[in-house]
Design a protein around this motif. Structure first.
Motif, PDB file in Angstrom:
ATOM      1  N   THR A 254     -40.007 -27.737   6.425  1.00 34.66           N
ATOM      2  CA  THR A 254     -41.205 -26.798   5.625  1.00 34.66           C
ATOM      3  C   THR A 254     -42.258 -27.348   6.396  1.00 34.66           C
ATOM      4  OG1 THR A 254     -41.567 -28.247   3.901  1.00 34.66           O
ATOM      5  CG2 THR A 254     -40.015 -26.393   3.515  1.00 34.66           C
ATOM      6  N   SER A 255     -43.018 -26.020   6.695  1.00 35.20           N
ATOM      7  CA  SER A 255     -44.311 -26.402   7.492  1.00 35.20           C
ATOM      8  C   SER A 255     -45.752 -26.012   6.310  1.00 35.20           C
ATOM      9  CB  SER A 255     -44.560 -25.514   8.714  1.00 35.20           C
ATOM     10  OG  SER A 255     -43.483 -25.996   9.658  1.00 35.20           O
ATOM     11  N   ALA A 256     -46.812 -26.574   6.550  1.00 35.70           N
ATOM     12  CA  ALA A 256     -48.143 -26.205   6.154  1.00 35.70           C
ATOM     13  C   ALA A 256     -49.112 -25.917   7.106  1.00 35.70           C
ATOM     14  CB  ALA A 256     -48.576 -27.480   5.306  1.00 35.70           C
ATOM     15  N   ALA A 291     -39.996 -35.265  -4.675  1.00 40.34           N
ATOM     16  CA  ALA A 291     -38.559 -34.962  -4.893  1.00 40.34           C
ATOM     17  C   ALA A 291     -38.093 -34.273  -3.371  1.00 40.34           C
ATOM     18  CB  ALA A 291     -38.408 -34.327  -5.957  1.00 40.34           C
ATOM     19  N   SER A 292     -39.315 -33.405  -2.916  1.00 34.90           N
ATOM     20  CA  SER A 292     -38.782 -32.727  -1.670  1.00 34.90           C
ATOM     21  C   SER A 292     -39.565 -33.165  -0.452  1.00 34.90           C
ATOM     22  CB  SER A 292     -39.192 -31.048  -1.777  1.00 34.90           C
ATOM     23  OG  SER A 292     -40.653 -30.871  -1.989  1.00 34.90           O
ATOM     24  N   GLY A 293     -40.473 -34.201  -0.454  1.00 44.98           N
ATOM     25  CA  GLY A 293     -41.193 -34.410   0.883  1.00 44.98           C
ATOM     26  C   GLY A 293     -42.105 -33.088   1.376  1.00 44.98           C
ATOM     27  N   ASP A 294     -42.288 -32.171   0.520  1.00 44.63           N
ATOM     28  CA  ASP A 294     -43.216 -30.899   0.883  1.00 44.63           C
ATOM     29  C   ASP A 294     -44.381 -31.312   0.831  1.00 44.63           C
ATOM     30  OD1 ASP A 294     -41.016 -29.391   1.490  1.00 44.63           O
ATOM     31  OD2 ASP A 294     -40.947 -28.339  -0.221  1.00 44.63           O
ATOM     32  N   LEU A 295     -45.464 -30.508   1.656  1.00 43.85           N
ATOM     33  CA  LEU A 295     -46.807 -31.245   1.696  1.00 43.85           C
ATOM     34  C   LEU A 295     -47.751 -30.025   1.195  1.00 43.85           C
ATOM     35  CD1 LEU A 295     -47.017 -31.995   5.358  1.00 43.85           C
ATOM     36  CD2 LEU A 295     -46.669 -33.510   3.445  1.00 43.85           C
ATOM     37  N   THR A 296     -48.783 -30.409   0.414  1.00 44.71           N
ATOM     38  CA  THR A 296     -49.879 -29.663  -0.271  1.00 44.71           C
ATOM     39  C   THR A 296     -51.231 -30.104   0.203  1.00 44.71           C
ATOM     40  OG1 THR A 296     -48.226 -29.285  -2.148  1.00 44.71           O
ATOM     41  CG2 THR A 296     -50.721 -28.759  -2.365  1.00 44.71           C
ATOM     42  N   GLN A 297     -52.022 -29.112   0.860  1.00 43.81           N
ATOM     43  CA  GLN A 297     -53.185 -29.803   1.338  1.00 43.81           C
ATOM     44  C   GLN A 297     -54.049 -30.080   0.090  1.00 43.81           C
ATOM     45  OE1 GLN A 297     -55.344 -27.249   4.233  1.00 43.81           O
ATOM     46  NE2 GLN A 297     -57.312 -28.271   3.595  1.00 43.81           N
ATOM     47  N   VAL A 298     -54.852 -31.584   0.175  1.00 45.06           N
ATOM     48  CA  VAL A 298     -55.626 -31.846  -0.787  1.00 45.06           C
ATOM     49  C   VAL A 298     -57.109 -32.186  -0.558  1.00 45.06           C
ATOM     50  CG1 VAL A 298     -53.545 -32.871  -2.131  1.00 45.06           C
ATOM     51  CG2 VAL A 298     -54.756 -34.388  -0.377  1.00 45.06           C
ATOM     52  N   GLY A 299     -57.528 -31.914   0.858  1.00 44.69           N
ATOM     53  CA  GLY A 299     -58.648 -32.177   1.170  1.00 44.69           C
ATOM     54  C   GLY A 299     -59.067 -32.001   2.871  1.00 44.69           C
ATOM     55  N   THR A 300     -60.166 -31.600   2.962  1.00 41.36           N
ATOM     56  CA  THR A 300     -60.473 -31.759   4.522  1.00 41.36           C
ATOM     57  C   THR A 300     -61.726 -32.074   4.941  1.00 41.36           C
ATOM     58  OG1 THR A 300     -58.914 -29.772   5.013  1.00 41.36           O
ATOM     59  CG2 THR A 300     -60.669 -30.271   6.536  1.00 41.36           C
ATOM     60  N   LEU A 301     -62.010 -32.979   5.814  1.00 40.84           N
ATOM     61  CA  LEU A 301     -63.402 -33.475   5.989  1.00 40.84           C
ATOM     62  C   LEU A 301     -63.712 -33.336   7.183  1.00 40.84           C
ATOM     63  CD1 LEU A 301     -63.500 -36.794   3.912  1.00 40.84           C
ATOM     64  CD2 LEU A 301     -64.788 -34.873   3.340  1.00 40.84           C
ATOM     65  N   LEU A 302     -65.181 -32.853   7.893  1.00 36.69           N
ATOM     66  CA  LEU A 302     -65.683 -32.896   8.980  1.00 36.69           C
ATOM     67  C   LEU A 302     -65.952 -34.176   9.661  1.00 36.69           C
ATOM     68  CD1 LEU A 302     -66.351 -31.119  11.349  1.00 36.69           C
ATOM     69  CD2 LEU A 302     -68.521 -30.746  10.513  1.00 36.69           C
TER      70      LEU A 302
END
Length: 414
Positions: A254-256, A291-302
């Motif tokens: 899977t990709s994010a 459970a799945s190893g899938d990724l969900t974005q939790v934050g981005t910093l400059l």
């Protein structure tokens, strides 16, 4: 009846005994006092009952007899297991070794060994016996054995051909397989590790197809998944690892979205969060589904400038650091322990001259070292264990041409 403890790592505990009994657990440096007094005219003998993890504590002024006054002169000095740093030199086709002082973090050069052409990345085997170097110039892996006494490197066999122009390298937590990512031919190569010699042999089906120009690669601490930062596809991808063969499986991948030009990835020690840096100066966090190893974005910093290196998480999991090449700083972040979200540390970014291309953090968490591309040096820094602040641990040492990647390893106590 007491004295002082010095050199004990943050969070560590040493157990002291007086005359074989009267046990005392000490978890911080400074003064200590046994709960049971020694009778006037009696004797004492202080010994270490249980050593702290990865440290060895010794006692001086620890024995006496015919006591007529309080004793405060016992000295317990703790020193860490020996630590070393290894640095690739992109323009010199070599790898240098350095000893790290366990008290100050200061570096001492141990010499240089030849590598393949343009070494761009390296990783230490979990056994701490071997180092693997990915060479982008001639598309090979160089293998080295680590001398378990002095930390010096000795090459194992000859350089091993792999996929076209590898850019990153990783090893699974069990130490069974080495993974390299080659963005130009969209492949992940997998090699089985001989546990006795460290030699590599390519597994059946390798190299495996990957998507979007995989530049950075990381293996999950649980050993079930491998992740790539895809510089062309602007994504970060999870692949499932076959637990028998080590193969990278297309099924279940899977990709994010990864923003523009994802380059480097790393995973926190607990395996909860993946961090990624981009060409456009961002560092992004992704929570990892247990459970799945899938990724969900939790934050981005400059961050403060372009050309970011690999994000590195402190062994405590409380802090994260990113080398910022063009700005000549290291950006430091506090890690939210529940969500993985990053927030800038007070005082960040921290000055790091010489155009730092990469950084590594010691197993003790007390020190950081940087490979400085611009002035061709390596530098050591102290990390405040409470605040995460980074300060210089002494003058930088000259290094070979174009230091590119750096790792640290703490060898077992002898």
């Amino acid at each position: 009846m007491g004295g002082t403890v010095a050199g004990l790592n943050s969070g560590a505990t040493v157990t002291l005994l007086n005359s074989g009994g009267n046990s005392l657990s000490v978890s911080s440096n400074g003064a200590f006092t046994f709960s049971t007094a020694v009778a006037a005219g009696g004797s004492y003998a202080v010994t270490v009952g249980t050593q702290p993890s990865n440290q060895n504590c010794t006692v001086s002024n620890g024995a006496g007899s015919n006591i007529s006054a309080n004793i405060t002169s016992v000295r317990v000095t703790c020193a860490g297991a020996p630590e070393f740093a290894y640095v690739t030199h992109w323009s010199a086709d070599s790898v240098s070794a350095y000893k790290v002082d366990s008290q100050t973090g200061a570096l001492t050069s141990l010499g240089t060994v030849a590598s393949g052409a343009s070494p761009v990345a390296l990783v230490v085997h979990p056994s701490k016996k071997f180092v693997y170097v990915a060479n982008s110039g001639d598309s090979t892996i160089s293998i080295y054995a680590i001398n378990q006494t002095n930390g010096k490197l000795a090459q194992v066999g000859t350089d091993l051909p792999i996929g076209h122009l590898p850019q990153s390298i990783a090893v699974d937590p069990a130490g069974n397989f080495v993974y390299t990512a080659s963005p130009l031919d969209n492949k992940i190569s997998v090699h089985a590790v001989d546990p006795s010699s460290g030699a590599l042999s390519e597994i059946a089906g390798s190299p495996f197809p990957a998507a979007g120009g995989p530049a950075g690669i990381a293996v999950h601490p649980g050993g079930k998944y491998v992740y790539t930062a895809n510089q062309i596809g602007n994504t970060v991808t999870k692949y499932v690892i076959d637990q028998g063969s080590g193969a990278v499986l297309a099924g279940g991948s899977t990709s994010a979205p990864g923003g523009f030009g994802p380059t480097f990835v790393s995973i926190d020690p607990a395996g909860k969060t993946l961090y990624m840096t981009n060409i456009d100066r961002f560092v992004t966090g992704f929570s990892i589904d247990a459970a799945s190893g899938d990724l969900t974005q939790v934050g981005t910093l400059l961050t403060t400038g372009g050309d970011l290196g690999t994000p590195r998480v402190h062994p405590s999991g409380k802090f994260a650091y990113v080398p910022n090449n063009l700005a000549q700083v290291v950006s430091g972040f506090a890690v939210d322990q529940s969500s993985g979200v990053l927030s800038p540390l007070p005082g960040s970014p921290f000055a790091a001259g010489g155009v730092p291309a990469d950084l590594a953090i010691s197993a003790s968490g007390k020190f950081m070292v940087t490979a400085n591309w611009g002035d061709e040096s390596v530098a050591a820094y102290s990390i405040d264990q409470t605040t995460g602040a980074v300060t210089s641990a002494g003058a930088a040492l000259p290094a070979g041409p174009r230091p590119r990647a750096i790792v640290m390893v703490q060898l077992p106590l002898s």
